[in-house]
Write a protein that holds these residues in place. Sequence first.
Motif, PDB file in Angstrom:
ATOM      1  N   ASP A   1       0.836  -1.205   0.000  1.00 13.92           N
ATOM      2  CA  ASP A   1       0.000   0.000   0.000  1.00 13.92           C
ATOM      3  C   ASP A   1       0.867   1.250   0.000  1.00 13.92           C
ATOM      4  N   GLN A   2       1.962   1.246   0.763  1.00 17.45           N
ATOM      5  CA  GLN A   2       2.868   2.385   0.767  1.00 17.45           C
ATOM      6  C   GLN A   2       3.479   2.604  -0.613  1.00 17.45           C
ATOM      7  N   ALA A   3       3.879   1.517  -1.268  1.00 19.05           N
ATOM      8  CA  ALA A   3       4.460   1.632  -2.610  1.00 19.05           C
ATOM      9  C   ALA A   3       3.444   2.204  -3.592  1.00 19.05           C
TER      10      ALA A   3
ATOM     11  N   ARG B   1       7.946  10.187   2.836  1.00 20.09           N
ATOM     12  CA  ARG B   1       8.098  11.201   3.880  1.00 20.09           C
ATOM     13  C   ARG B   1       6.745  11.721   4.338  1.00 20.09           C
ATOM     14  N   GLN B   2       5.834  11.894   3.380  1.00 18.35           N
ATOM     15  CA  GLN B   2       4.487  12.354   3.733  1.00 18.35           C
ATOM     16  C   GLN B   2       3.728  11.259   4.487  1.00 18.35           C
ATOM     17  N   GLN B   3       3.822  10.043   4.003  1.00 20.38           N
ATOM     18  CA  GLN B   3       3.095   8.934   4.621  1.00 20.38           C
ATOM     19  C   GLN B   3       3.521   8.711   6.067  1.00 20.38           C
ATOM     20  N   THR B   4       4.795   8.906   6.340  1.00 23.53           N
ATOM     21  CA  THR B   4       5.308   8.655   7.694  1.00 23.53           C
ATOM     22  C   THR B   4       5.388   9.928   8.540  1.00 23.53           C
ATOM     23  N   ALA B   5       4.827  11.025   8.024  1.00 20.09           N
ATOM     24  CA  ALA B   5       4.877  12.311   8.743  1.00 20.09           C
ATOM     25  C   ALA B   5       6.304  12.596   9.201  1.00 20.09           C
ATOM     26  N   PHE B   6       7.215  12.534   8.235  1.00 22.19           N
ATOM     27  CA  PHE B   6       8.636  12.628   8.562  1.00 22.19           C
ATOM     28  C   PHE B   6       9.011  14.000   9.121  1.00 22.19           C
ATOM     29  N   ASP B   7       8.361  15.060   8.614  1.00 21.84           N
ATOM     30  CA  ASP B   7       8.645  16.398   9.147  1.00 21.84           C
ATOM     31  C   ASP B   7       8.268  16.478  10.625  1.00 21.84           C
ATOM     32  N   ASP B   8       7.158  15.821  11.006  1.00 20.57           N
ATOM     33  CA  ASP B   8       6.773  15.786  12.414  1.00 20.57           C
ATOM     34  C   ASP B   8       7.845  15.080  13.238  1.00 20.57           C
ATOM     35  N   TYR B   9       8.369  13.982  12.667  1.00 22.22           N
ATOM     36  CA  TYR B   9       9.421  13.250  13.375  1.00 22.22           C
ATOM     37  C   TYR B   9      10.653  14.127  13.587  1.00 22.22           C
ATOM     38  N   LEU B  10      11.048  14.871  12.547  1.00 20.37           N
ATOM     39  CA  LEU B  10      12.214  15.737  12.683  1.00 20.37           C
ATOM     40  C   LEU B  10      11.998  16.785  13.772  1.00 20.37           C
ATOM     41  N   ALA B  11      10.780  17.298  13.856  1.00 21.58           N
ATOM     42  CA  ALA B  11      10.469  18.284  14.889  1.00 21.58           C
ATOM     43  C   ALA B  11      10.523  17.648  16.279  1.00 21.58           C
TER      44      ALA B  11
ATOM     45  N   THR C   1      13.523   8.162  18.451  1.00 22.63           N
ATOM     46  CA  THR C   1      13.983   7.412  17.277  1.00 22.63           C
ATOM     47  C   THR C   1      12.884   7.319  16.234  1.00 22.63           C
ATOM     48  N   PHE C   2      13.311   7.073  15.008  1.00 23.18           N
ATOM     49  CA  PHE C   2      12.343   6.927  13.917  1.00 23.18           C
ATOM     50  C   PHE C   2      11.461   5.703  14.145  1.00 23.18           C
ATOM     51  N   ARG C   3      12.028   4.655  14.733  1.00 20.67           N
ATOM     52  CA  ARG C   3      11.225   3.462  14.997  1.00 20.67           C
ATOM     53  C   ARG C   3      10.108   3.763  15.997  1.00 20.67           C
TER      54      ARG C   3
ATOM     55  N   GLY D   1       3.674   2.760  10.347  1.00 20.89           N
ATOM     56  CA  GLY D   1       4.513   2.431   9.205  1.00 20.89           C
ATOM     57  C   GLY D   1       5.171   1.073   9.398  1.00 20.89           C
ATOM     58  N   ALA D   2       5.331   0.325   8.317  1.00 22.23           N
ATOM     59  CA  ALA D   2       5.895  -1.024   8.431  1.00 22.23           C
ATOM     60  C   ALA D   2       7.404  -1.036   8.245  1.00 22.23           C
ATOM     61  N   ILE D   3       7.972   0.017   7.655  1.00 21.37           N
ATOM     62  CA  ILE D   3       9.403  -0.026   7.390  1.00 21.37           C
ATOM     63  C   ILE D   3      10.186  -0.001   8.701  1.00 21.37           C
TER      64      ILE D   3
END
Length: 230
Positions: free
Chosen positions: A185-187, A197-207, A216-218, A226-228
């Motif tokens: 589904d992510q692919a 980055r959008q799917q995992t709200a990566f900007d939120d994680y960086l903040a 941690t990202f995990r 997220g499954a990754i």
Amino acid sequence: MLEAFAGLSTPLVADACVRCGVPVRAAPAGIRAVVSGQRVAGRVRPARHYGSVDVFLEALGRAEAGDVLVIDNGGRADEACVGDLVVLEAQAAGVAGLVVWGLHRDTPELAAIGLPVFSYGSCPAGPGRLDEREPGALATARFGAHLASSGDIVFADDDGVVFVPAGQAGPVLAAARRIGEVERDQARRIREGQTLRQQTAFDDYLAQRAADPSRTFRQHLRRTGGAIEE
């Protein structure tokens, strides 16, 4: 077991082991199927090689349909330990395939036979030695840093080989299937324009990491689903 493995991959099985708390026992990198695209899954039938095929014949005499002959040749790069006759015999015994910590020979014949064989490559020379056989020759097979026995299931495909305790194979495969569904589904969403980055709200994680460097990202992925990596 091969049917249960359908639609999955060894990377998904390895990830599922992490998810289920099962130690990841993967073969050292570099093992490949003689015929690209072949897959195998089944209960381990171990055999340690000492220079003679008799140990294989004995192991095959004990094999049940669907077993996978897992051969420990110590990862040797100076000899092939299986060829067309052993593979034909394995096919006649009803095993699902062979996984070799070592080399094979008779490549065209093995391709024609069609039984999945995984090894670290080919070598024209057979063994010129005859070492003393150990008592546990048919009990366990070493594969890199790991030991495999009849209490294990082996999974092999183009990415490599993973061993899983038979009693934990069901939960591991179920987890692998769930991980695979999320990743597919992510692919799909990446192809449709929604970046990972959008799917995992990566900007939120960086903040969050900026406010709490121990974050941690995990940990973040557990919240987002997220499954990754997990």
